[in-house]
Write a protein that holds these residues in place. Structure first.
Motif, short mmCIF file in Angstrom:
data_model
loop_
_atom_site.label_atom_id
_atom_site.label_comp_id
_atom_site.label_asym_id
_atom_site.label_seq_id
_atom_site.Cartn_x
_atom_site.Cartn_y
_atom_site.Cartn_z
N ALA A 100 50.43 36.79 31.56
CA ALA A 100 51.47 37.47 32.00
C ALA A 100 51.37 37.92 33.49
N PRO A 101 52.31 37.82 34.32
CA PRO A 101 52.16 38.41 35.88
C PRO A 101 51.46 39.78 35.90
N LEU A 102 50.43 39.78 37.03
CA LEU A 102 50.14 41.13 37.29
C LEU A 102 50.99 41.99 38.18
N SER A 103 51.01 43.31 37.96
CA SER A 103 51.92 44.06 38.71
C SER A 103 51.24 43.91 40.12
N PRO A 104 52.27 44.01 41.01
CA PRO A 104 51.75 44.21 42.44
C PRO A 104 50.62 44.84 42.94
N GLU A 105 50.58 46.04 42.07
CA GLU A 105 49.56 47.12 42.49
C GLU A 105 48.10 46.56 41.63
N GLU A 106 48.41 45.87 40.68
CA GLU A 106 47.02 45.12 40.12
C GLU A 106 46.46 44.04 40.93
N LEU A 107 47.55 43.23 41.48
CA LEU A 107 47.02 42.28 42.51
C LEU A 107 46.30 42.62 43.70
N GLU A 108 46.88 43.65 44.08
CA GLU A 108 46.42 44.23 45.43
C GLU A 108 44.84 44.82 45.04
N SER A 121 50.25 25.48 50.11
CA SER A 121 51.32 26.34 50.42
C SER A 121 51.49 27.52 51.21
N VAL A 122 52.54 27.73 51.53
CA VAL A 122 52.81 28.87 52.56
C VAL A 122 52.02 30.15 52.00
N LEU A 123 52.36 30.25 50.77
CA LEU A 123 51.89 31.51 50.08
C LEU A 123 50.14 31.74 50.20
N GLU A 124 49.66 30.41 49.93
CA GLU A 124 48.28 30.39 50.05
C GLU A 124 47.65 30.63 51.58
N ALA A 125 48.41 29.92 52.27
CA ALA A 125 48.14 30.06 53.82
C ALA A 125 48.11 31.66 54.26
N VAL A 126 49.21 32.25 53.70
CA VAL A 126 49.46 33.68 54.25
C VAL A 126 48.14 34.20 53.69
N ALA A 127 47.92 34.18 52.26
CA ALA A 127 46.99 34.77 51.46
C ALA A 127 45.52 34.79 52.07
N SER A 128 45.31 33.54 52.77
CA SER A 128 43.87 33.42 53.29
C SER A 128 43.89 34.21 54.44
N VAL A 165 52.53 38.77 49.90
CA VAL A 165 51.94 38.03 48.73
C VAL A 165 52.28 39.11 47.53
N LYS A 166 52.32 40.48 47.93
CA LYS A 166 52.76 41.15 46.56
C LYS A 166 54.18 41.03 46.10
N ARG A 167 54.99 40.47 47.00
CA ARG A 167 56.32 40.46 46.90
C ARG A 167 56.68 38.91 46.46
N GLU A 168 56.00 37.91 47.14
CA GLU A 168 56.36 36.49 46.83
C GLU A 168 55.73 35.80 45.57
N ALA A 169 54.25 36.28 45.33
CA ALA A 169 53.82 35.74 44.18
C ALA A 169 54.00 36.40 42.95
N ARG A 170 55.04 35.83 42.24
CA ARG A 170 55.66 36.44 41.11
C ARG A 170 55.11 35.92 39.67
N THR A 171 54.90 34.84 39.59
CA THR A 171 54.27 34.28 38.47
C THR A 171 52.71 34.43 38.45
N ARG A 172 52.03 34.39 37.27
CA ARG A 172 50.63 34.53 37.27
C ARG A 172 49.78 33.43 37.98
N ALA A 173 50.38 32.21 37.66
CA ALA A 173 49.88 31.07 38.29
C ALA A 173 49.78 31.42 39.95
N GLU A 174 50.92 31.60 40.71
CA GLU A 174 50.96 32.10 41.90
C GLU A 174 50.08 33.13 42.28
#
Lengths: 250, 250
Positions: free
Chosen positions: A9-17, A141-148, A199-208
């Motif tokens: 299941a997707p993590l909450s944005p707070e748990e991702l942080e 992906s742009v998502l991974e590039a930003v996350a790096s 990344v908290k906004r755009e990473a919606r699935t657990r895989a992302e």
């Protein structure tokens, strides 16, 4: 990435942080023994030169990776944000940018500027690690590039410690030669706040979300690998590879 | 490359070969202290495991780089030559290729094959160096890509020394686990004879010859950097980076 994580299941944005910050607590290069020596005043001038010379290639490559990401961003808002990073590093022709300020440091350490920018004395491992970063930002992906870029979450603490420790310990550095770092204390939090919200906004699935976590791990690994190479070549066992910079007297 | 070299008169093919061999004599990784320890029987089983585990990624990437070069070669003759290399490394479905034979070595050392091929315990520096090699072959001229394979000029000597030294010194290796190396003693000279003749014939201007010399230096650097990282993590000061393989008891 493990299969079960990817399909959970997707993590909450707070748990991702929370998990992003946990990666920093475990892997950020502030924990590397080379940094402890650098900040604790335990290095010779030659060793500090080697650090500044190698780190120059990292600094000089940041605008390359930011420009390649800028070219792939889809909205004016995102492009403005990333353009600001280019201004920070490349300057505006009046105020010097980060790359120019880094050269003030290598100047202040007595390194010839032509030698530094030629990259002739660079450790090959520095080149491989930095080029891996640029390639990652170009290819993922742009998502991974930003996350790096999220290691900037952890950089203000290390910068404060570094500037304070180096000024206290080394008579060959001055506030002027360390001028690179001062603007970073305000730039980095601005950058990382934007990237973290993204990344908290755009990473919606657990895989992302797992891709985001993997990107930050990758970035920590390449910062760490640069210090491993410096430590190996210039501290212990002190074996610079053929062709690399050798401080006077080494 | 220095400007004056680039603009000088072309070297004779014999002089080009002499300079290529001189690079090997100065920079080939047979000179690295890690290899001296490996071949001299001075490493623990865990340290040999770390070497085999990391070197697996190099072996597994050779067909990637050869396939990307194959795709850019202009003639059937050149493509047949490079296709032979793919057969050597990937096998033909009956006789195992080099990648499979390398896994026999990691099996023989007691490493789980799934763990090895997952790359989960790889040193990040190994990944960066190997990926730099693949990228070099993809991005540079065909001449430089061929030239970067010329370290095979120097490999038969190191392989003989390695097999003899390891069999004499370690009770955890056998002729069977070292089966990777035997075919390389005939394959490598065939490969390097072709590549050497190619660069001696095709590098006509001094600038092209300097690119050939630079490609071999680059290749030596990336082999060397892999041993630096192994030595740093597992021999001295023995600090594997976060997440990397740790031998039992370390």
């Amino acid at each position: 990435m493990r299969q079960d994580d990817e399909e959970g299941a997707p993590l909450s944005p707070e748990e991702l942080e929370r998990r992003l910050r946990a990666i920093g607590a475990e892997r950020y290069h502030s924990l590397h023994p080379f940094h402890r020596l650098l900040h604790g005043g335990k290095l010779t001038k030659g060793q500090v030169q080697a650090w500044a010379l190698n780190r120059y290639y990292y600094q000089a490559s940041i605008p390359r990776k930011d420009a390649s990401l800028l070219a792939r961003l889809p909205t004016p808002e995102l492009r403005r944000e990333w353009r600001r990073r280019l201004v920070d590093h490349d300057g505006d022709g009046v105020t010097p940018g980060g790359v120019e300020r880094w050269l003030k440091l290598t100047d202040g350490l007595g390194l010839d500027r032509g030698y530094v920018t030629s990259l002739a004395g660079l450790l090959p491992a520095t080149r491989f690690a930095v080029d891996a970063y640029v390639a990652f930002v170009q290819e993922r992906s742009v998502l991974e590039a930003v996350a790096s870029s999220l290691t900037e979450l952890f950089s203000p603490a290390i910068i404060s410690e570094r500037v304070e420790g180096m000024l206290r310990s080394y008579d060959f550095v001055s506030p002027d030669t360390l001028a690179y770092f001062t603007p970073r204390l305000t730039q980095a939090p601005q950058d990382s706040a934007f990237a973290l919200a993204y990344v908290k906004r755009e990473a919606r699935t657990r895989a992302e979300q797992e891709l985001v976590l993997g990107a930050l791990r990758f970035k920590c690994d390449l910062l760490w690998a640069q210090l491993d190479a410096l430590h190996f070549a210039y501290v212990e066992p002190r074996l610079p590879p053929p062709g690399a910079f050798r401080p006077e007297g080494m």
